[in-house]
Enzyme design. Sequence first.
Site, PDB file in Angstrom:
ATOM      1  N   GLU A 153      -3.249  24.302  31.595  1.00  0.00           N
ATOM      2  CA  GLU A 153      -2.737  22.947  31.404  1.00  0.00           C
ATOM      3  C   GLU A 153      -1.907  22.874  30.114  1.00  0.00           C
ATOM      4  OE1 GLU A 153      -4.625  18.410  31.174  1.00  0.00           O
ATOM      5  OE2 GLU A 153      -5.903  20.166  30.854  1.00  0.00           O
ATOM      6  N   LYS A 174      -0.720  14.920  37.110  1.00  0.00           N
ATOM      7  CA  LYS A 174      -2.177  14.814  37.041  1.00  0.00           C
ATOM      8  C   LYS A 174      -2.617  13.416  37.438  1.00  0.00           C
ATOM      9  CE  LYS A 174      -5.849  15.739  33.596  1.00  0.00           C
ATOM     10  NZ  LYS A 174      -6.070  16.247  32.208  1.00  0.00           N
ATOM     11  N   CYS A 202      -6.815  20.016  35.683  1.00  0.00           N
ATOM     12  CA  CYS A 202      -8.016  19.772  34.884  1.00  0.00           C
ATOM     13  C   CYS A 202      -8.922  18.684  35.473  1.00  0.00           C
ATOM     14  CB  CYS A 202      -7.621  19.453  33.445  1.00  0.00           C
ATOM     15  SG  CYS A 202      -8.965  19.749  32.255  1.00  0.00           S
TER      16      CYS A 202
END
Length: 539
Positions: A46, A113, A149
């Site tokens: 990330e 994300k 994540c």
Amino acid sequence: MSAALRIALAQCNPLVGDVEGNARMILEQVRTARERLDAQLIVFPELALTGYPPEDLLLRPSLHVQVETALAAMAPLIDDCHVVIGVPYRDEIGLRNGAVMLGGGREIARYAKRCLPNYSVFDEKRYFVEGTSPCVVQVDGVAVGLTVCEDIWFPEPARSSVDAGAQLLVNINASPFHASKYDERMATLRQRVVETGVPLVYVNQVGGQDELLFDGQSLVLDATGELVLRAPSFETGLYPVSPGEAAALAVMAPQEGLEADAYRALVLGVRDYVRKNGFPGVVIGLSGGIDSALTLAIAVDALGAEDVLAVMMPSRYTASMSLEDARIQCANLGVKALEIPIERPFQAFLGVLDPLLAGRPPDTTEENLQARCRGVILMAISNKTGRMVLTTGNKSEMAVGYATLYGDMAGGFAPLKDVPKTLVYRLAAWCNRDRAAIPERVLTRPPSAELAPEQKDSDSLPPYEVLDPILEYFVERDWSVGEIVAAGYDREVVERVVGLVLRNEYKRRQAPPGVRISSRAFGKDRRYPITSGYGRALR
């Protein structure tokens, strides 16, 4: 999915803000993965292009210009494989924490994300806008679903990726280390695999960034939830895997215990903080006590003995055994040592302050003067040599304020800031498991600040075996006084400890950063007001 898809997990250690340097590192790892591993898909962590977390660097437009310039330059150089890189990018909605896939000499896809953490050490909603859609890309006949994540901690992003056709989930991470984090990750990753029935590739960052420490331990699970690959903790590297192959064909790094993980985390945290900030080495005040002894051992393992300078600063109250043990440890570790007694500067301060001190009994004023004499000496050496001062205080002391502002708290980095005293002893014993890094007497004698005659820590504090659990309950678990008392602790002791924690927030706010190894550390992780009436209601 086909077992022929060869994937390389790039467990790397980027430098926050160094977009050009990180881009060079990424391209070098891509070349290595292609030449040595014949990888078709190479996955980076990330925000690997900026490092994580970039914090308010994300507010600077120039950073995003650098990111887009780097992506445009990298894309033509990645023509015979696919590469997933974590980057921040801006679209018509706002700033995204994203994953970009490059391949065939061009940019193929961008994913935003969807789940932004905003708790503990995370502030992502300060900067980013959540994504809303899955992103599935064909890579040599395999449909790859991209996630970032926190997405993997919730069912929906993985489920919607599979609904969109994903045969493999790729999750890129900058997941900070703390004790027990690995078990939490494994339980969550297995749950996602059980829910979706597709393999999962989890790639995590390595390295220290200010207070945060990233442990790597990248993972691959097959479609049954079986662990196929576990990369080492606290080490960079490229780790190849084909999720359809037998587990025996991939790396399976061993799991280690709490002491090993915590010690290695502290070593990496010190190394990265010192090296990434450009310091030529460190200087440590070595007292002959266990905290400074453990700090010295960590520093030597992190930087090498040649870049560590120990300074012994005895006072009229320093026991001869303390000096002896400090000398022995320096000799054992090959560390250069200086001995600078503080009696002369201490006397000078007493003389200057005589009009104020005369006729008054000695108290913490005189004790703190000694600690501040030492702080001045260490900072002078730091100024003259360029070495960073490592402070030696532990979490137990920082919690209750058993430390001196501008004295033993003066320095650039605090390796033991999140290490309770009871764990200090365990780490020291672990450190000595195959060498004499710390003299045995340091581990067995009663701890003392040695700032007054016959002084012991137990004169001012409860035994650490009592203090540390109370601190864990109050600081890390947010238990009330009543709940801690119900767990078997004396109310008077609990109220005293909790009061000390609350009253000493102002000290901790002025302390240097240190490595976070617990689920809640002082500093970025735990944010309490200095000015507060909360403690008045505790009783």
